[in-house]
Motif scaffolding. Sequence first.
Motif, PDB file in Angstrom:
ATOM      1  N   VAL A  22       0.835  -1.204   0.000  1.00  0.00           N
ATOM      2  CA  VAL A  22       0.000   0.000   0.000  1.00  0.00           C
ATOM      3  C   VAL A  22       0.870   1.255   0.000  1.00  0.00           C
ATOM      4  O   VAL A  22       0.644   2.193  -0.779  1.00  0.00           O
ATOM      5  CB  VAL A  22      -0.943   0.000   1.217  1.00  0.00           C
ATOM      6  CG1 VAL A  22      -1.596   1.366   1.396  1.00  0.00           C
ATOM      7  CG2 VAL A  22      -2.003  -1.071   1.072  1.00  0.00           C
ATOM      8  N   LEU A  23       1.897   1.278   0.863  1.00  0.00           N
ATOM      9  CA  LEU A  23       2.732   2.469   0.985  1.00  0.00           C
ATOM     10  C   LEU A  23       3.566   2.712  -0.265  1.00  0.00           C
ATOM     11  O   LEU A  23       3.665   3.847  -0.749  1.00  0.00           O
ATOM     12  CB  LEU A  23       3.633   2.341   2.216  1.00  0.00           C
ATOM     13  CG  LEU A  23       2.911   2.320   3.563  1.00  0.00           C
ATOM     14  CD1 LEU A  23       3.883   2.049   4.691  1.00  0.00           C
ATOM     15  CD2 LEU A  23       2.184   3.638   3.801  1.00  0.00           C
ATOM     16  N   THR A  24       4.183   1.652  -0.807  1.00  0.00           N
ATOM     17  CA  THR A  24       5.007   1.823  -2.004  1.00  0.00           C
ATOM     18  C   THR A  24       4.158   2.135  -3.232  1.00  0.00           C
ATOM     19  O   THR A  24       4.562   2.926  -4.092  1.00  0.00           O
ATOM     20  CB  THR A  24       5.853   0.568  -2.274  1.00  0.00           C
ATOM     21  OG1 THR A  24       4.998  -0.589  -2.356  1.00  0.00           O
ATOM     22  CG2 THR A  24       6.890   0.364  -1.189  1.00  0.00           C
ATOM     23  N   MET A  25       2.971   1.530  -3.306  1.00  0.00           N
ATOM     24  CA  MET A  25       2.106   1.816  -4.449  1.00  0.00           C
ATOM     25  C   MET A  25       1.611   3.260  -4.405  1.00  0.00           C
ATOM     26  O   MET A  25       1.572   3.942  -5.438  1.00  0.00           O
ATOM     27  CB  MET A  25       0.917   0.850  -4.485  1.00  0.00           C
ATOM     28  CG  MET A  25       0.028   1.021  -5.711  1.00  0.00           C
ATOM     29  SD  MET A  25      -1.275  -0.215  -5.826  1.00  0.00           S
ATOM     30  CE  MET A  25      -0.332  -1.676  -6.211  1.00  0.00           C
ATOM     31  N   ARG A  26       1.238   3.721  -3.215  1.00  0.00           N
ATOM     32  CA  ARG A  26       0.805   5.124  -3.084  1.00  0.00           C
ATOM     33  C   ARG A  26       1.932   6.058  -3.494  1.00  0.00           C
ATOM     34  O   ARG A  26       1.722   7.035  -4.223  1.00  0.00           O
ATOM     35  CB  ARG A  26       0.370   5.410  -1.652  1.00  0.00           C
ATOM     36  CG  ARG A  26       0.065   6.887  -1.402  1.00  0.00           C
ATOM     37  CD  ARG A  26      -0.467   7.127  -0.006  1.00  0.00           C
ATOM     38  NE  ARG A  26      -0.549   8.539   0.299  1.00  0.00           N
ATOM     39  CZ  ARG A  26      -1.535   9.340  -0.107  1.00  0.00           C
ATOM     40  NH1 ARG A  26      -2.509   8.857  -0.857  1.00  0.00           N
ATOM     41  NH2 ARG A  26      -1.552  10.618   0.230  1.00  0.00           N
ATOM     42  N   TYR A  27       3.131   5.752  -3.041  1.00  0.00           N
ATOM     43  CA  TYR A  27       4.282   6.605  -3.367  1.00  0.00           C
ATOM     44  C   TYR A  27       4.564   6.591  -4.867  1.00  0.00           C
ATOM     45  O   TYR A  27       4.831   7.629  -5.484  1.00  0.00           O
ATOM     46  CB  TYR A  27       5.505   6.130  -2.590  1.00  0.00           C
ATOM     47  CG  TYR A  27       6.755   6.942  -2.850  1.00  0.00           C
ATOM     48  CD1 TYR A  27       6.873   8.235  -2.347  1.00  0.00           C
ATOM     49  CD2 TYR A  27       7.805   6.421  -3.599  1.00  0.00           C
ATOM     50  CE1 TYR A  27       8.009   8.991  -2.590  1.00  0.00           C
ATOM     51  CE2 TYR A  27       8.948   7.170  -3.844  1.00  0.00           C
ATOM     52  CZ  TYR A  27       9.042   8.447  -3.336  1.00  0.00           C
ATOM     53  OH  TYR A  27      10.161   9.203  -3.578  1.00  0.00           O
ATOM     54  N   SER A  28       4.476   5.399  -5.477  1.00  0.00           N
ATOM     55  CA  SER A  28       4.793   5.286  -6.902  1.00  0.00           C
ATOM     56  C   SER A  28       3.756   5.988  -7.776  1.00  0.00           C
ATOM     57  O   SER A  28       4.099   6.507  -8.842  1.00  0.00           O
ATOM     58  CB  SER A  28       4.894   3.808  -7.303  1.00  0.00           C
ATOM     59  OG  SER A  28       3.616   3.182  -7.285  1.00  0.00           O
ATOM     60  N   ILE A 287       1.655   4.524   9.843  1.00  0.00           N
ATOM     61  CA  ILE A 287       2.927   4.849   9.200  1.00  0.00           C
ATOM     62  C   ILE A 287       2.792   6.130   8.378  1.00  0.00           C
ATOM     63  O   ILE A 287       3.716   6.954   8.324  1.00  0.00           O
ATOM     64  CB  ILE A 287       3.395   3.672   8.314  1.00  0.00           C
ATOM     65  CG1 ILE A 287       3.720   2.470   9.201  1.00  0.00           C
ATOM     66  CG2 ILE A 287       4.609   4.064   7.482  1.00  0.00           C
ATOM     67  CD1 ILE A 287       4.100   1.219   8.437  1.00  0.00           C
ATOM     68  N   SER A 288       1.624   6.304   7.754  1.00  0.00           N
ATOM     69  CA  SER A 288       1.388   7.530   6.994  1.00  0.00           C
ATOM     70  C   SER A 288       1.451   8.756   7.908  1.00  0.00           C
ATOM     71  O   SER A 288       1.928   9.820   7.511  1.00  0.00           O
ATOM     72  CB  SER A 288       0.032   7.478   6.300  1.00  0.00           C
ATOM     73  OG  SER A 288      -0.001   6.465   5.328  1.00  0.00           O
ATOM     74  N   TYR A 289       0.981   8.600   9.134  1.00  0.00           N
ATOM     75  CA  TYR A 289       0.976   9.732  10.070  1.00  0.00           C
ATOM     76  C   TYR A 289       2.377  10.025  10.613  1.00  0.00           C
ATOM     77  O   TYR A 289       2.844  11.159  10.592  1.00  0.00           O
ATOM     78  CB  TYR A 289       0.023   9.458  11.227  1.00  0.00           C
ATOM     79  CG  TYR A 289       0.103  10.483  12.339  1.00  0.00           C
ATOM     80  CD1 TYR A 289      -0.345  11.780  12.139  1.00  0.00           C
ATOM     81  CD2 TYR A 289       0.639  10.148  13.578  1.00  0.00           C
ATOM     82  CE1 TYR A 289      -0.264  12.729  13.148  1.00  0.00           C
ATOM     83  CE2 TYR A 289       0.724  11.078  14.594  1.00  0.00           C
ATOM     84  CZ  TYR A 289       0.273  12.375  14.378  1.00  0.00           C
ATOM     85  OH  TYR A 289       0.359  13.297  15.381  1.00  0.00           O
ATOM     86  N   PHE A 290       3.065   8.962  11.078  1.00  0.00           N
ATOM     87  CA  PHE A 290       4.347   9.185  11.745  1.00  0.00           C
ATOM     88  C   PHE A 290       5.511   9.374  10.774  1.00  0.00           C
ATOM     89  O   PHE A 290       6.452  10.104  11.076  1.00  0.00           O
ATOM     90  CB  PHE A 290       4.653   8.013  12.687  1.00  0.00           C
ATOM     91  CG  PHE A 290       3.790   8.000  13.917  1.00  0.00           C
ATOM     92  CD1 PHE A 290       3.964   8.943  14.910  1.00  0.00           C
ATOM     93  CD2 PHE A 290       2.798   7.047  14.078  1.00  0.00           C
ATOM     94  CE1 PHE A 290       3.174   8.943  16.047  1.00  0.00           C
ATOM     95  CE2 PHE A 290       1.999   7.029  15.207  1.00  0.00           C
ATOM     96  CZ  PHE A 290       2.188   7.983  16.194  1.00  0.00           C
ATOM     97  N   LEU A 291       5.483   8.711   9.613  1.00  0.00           N
ATOM     98  CA  LEU A 291       6.602   8.792   8.678  1.00  0.00           C
ATOM     99  C   LEU A 291       6.310   9.718   7.489  1.00  0.00           C
ATOM    100  O   LEU A 291       7.096  10.605   7.185  1.00  0.00           O
ATOM    101  CB  LEU A 291       6.989   7.396   8.178  1.00  0.00           C
ATOM    102  CG  LEU A 291       7.499   6.415   9.240  1.00  0.00           C
ATOM    103  CD1 LEU A 291       7.895   5.092   8.597  1.00  0.00           C
ATOM    104  CD2 LEU A 291       8.692   7.009   9.992  1.00  0.00           C
TER     105      LEU A 291
END
Length: 328
Positions: A22-28, A287-291
Motif C-alpha cells: 500500500v505504501l510503495t504503491m501510493r508513493y509510486s 505509518i502515513s501519520y508518523f513517517l
Amino acid sequence: MASSRLKYLSLGVLVFQTTSLVLTMRYSRTLQAEGPRYLASSAVVVAEVMKIFTCVLLVLKEHKYSVRALNSVLRQEIAHKPIDTLKLAIPSGIYTLQNNLLYVALSNLDAATYQVTYQLKILTTALFSVSMLGRRLGIYQWLSLVILMAGVALVQWPSESEKAPEKEALSAGSQFVGVGAVLVACCSSGFAGVYFEKILKESKQSVWVRNIQLGMFGLVFGLFGMLAYDGERVRESGMFQGYNAITWTVVALQALGGLVIAAVIKYADNILKGFATSLSIILSTLISYFLLQDFDPTGMFFLGAIFVIMATFMYGYEFKPSSNPSRA
C-alpha cells in the motif's frame, strides 16, 4: 502446534506485505517524475510472470532441483489434467475482473470511501464460506464481523475538511459507478477467494503448482486486459514505460502477495485473511501519520482501532475451540 504457528506466521507476513504494498504503491502513483507514468495493467502482467517464475523455482526446490522431475510434475499435473487446470480459469478470470473494477472504483471515488466500502469483501467472504464450504460460524464470530466492519469504517471515516471538497468534485453519476464497481468487486473477491480455498483443500496437489495454473490464466487475462485498455499506449511507448526502482518494488510485492495469500488460505481461511488485511490498513495509516506525515488522526480513528483489535481477538477465541473441541 506447529500448524498453528505457521498459520499466524503467514498472517503476520501478509500484514507486512500488504502494508508495504500500500505504501510503495501510493508513493509510486503520486511520485512526480519525468516521462510517462507506468501502466497499472502492465504491472499486473509482470507480477503474474514473476509469480509463475517463483512458483516454478519452488516446485523445483521441492523435487531437489531435478529439472526432469519438474518437467514430469508440470506435464502430469497441468497438461495431463486439463479439467482440473481449467477449474482455475474461474477464479483467475474473476480476479482479473476484480482488478479492473477496482481501477474503475478508484477513478470515481475518493480513497476513504473506496477503502471503507471495499471492506464489505470480508462479509461476502464469510457468506460464501458458509454456503460453499459448509463452514459454521458461531455467534461471536458473526458479531466480530460486524464489529470489524464498524471499526474499519470508523478508522477510514473522512473528516469534514477532507470530505467536503472531494464530494463537491464528484458527480452523482461517478459516485454511483464507483460504489457499484466496489460492490461487484467485493462479491467477486469473496467468491473467487473461497472457490480457490475449496480447490486447495480438496486437492493433494502442491499449492505452488496450483499457483502456476492460476498464474497462467491470470497472465492470459492480464495481457488481454492490457491490450484492450492500454494497447495504444503500449504500442507508442512500450510495455515498460515509466518503470523505475519503486515500480519494480511494487511489482515484486504484488507477486509475493499472491503467494502469501495462497499460503494463508492453505493454513487458515479467507475470513482470517480479511482481518489481517484490515489490520494492515490501520498500520498503513499509522505509518502515513508518523513517517509520511500526510494523515491527521481523529477520535474516530482511535475508536475504530480498538474495535478492530477487539474483533480480531473475538474471532480468534471462537476459531480455536471449533478446531479443538476436546480442549473446550
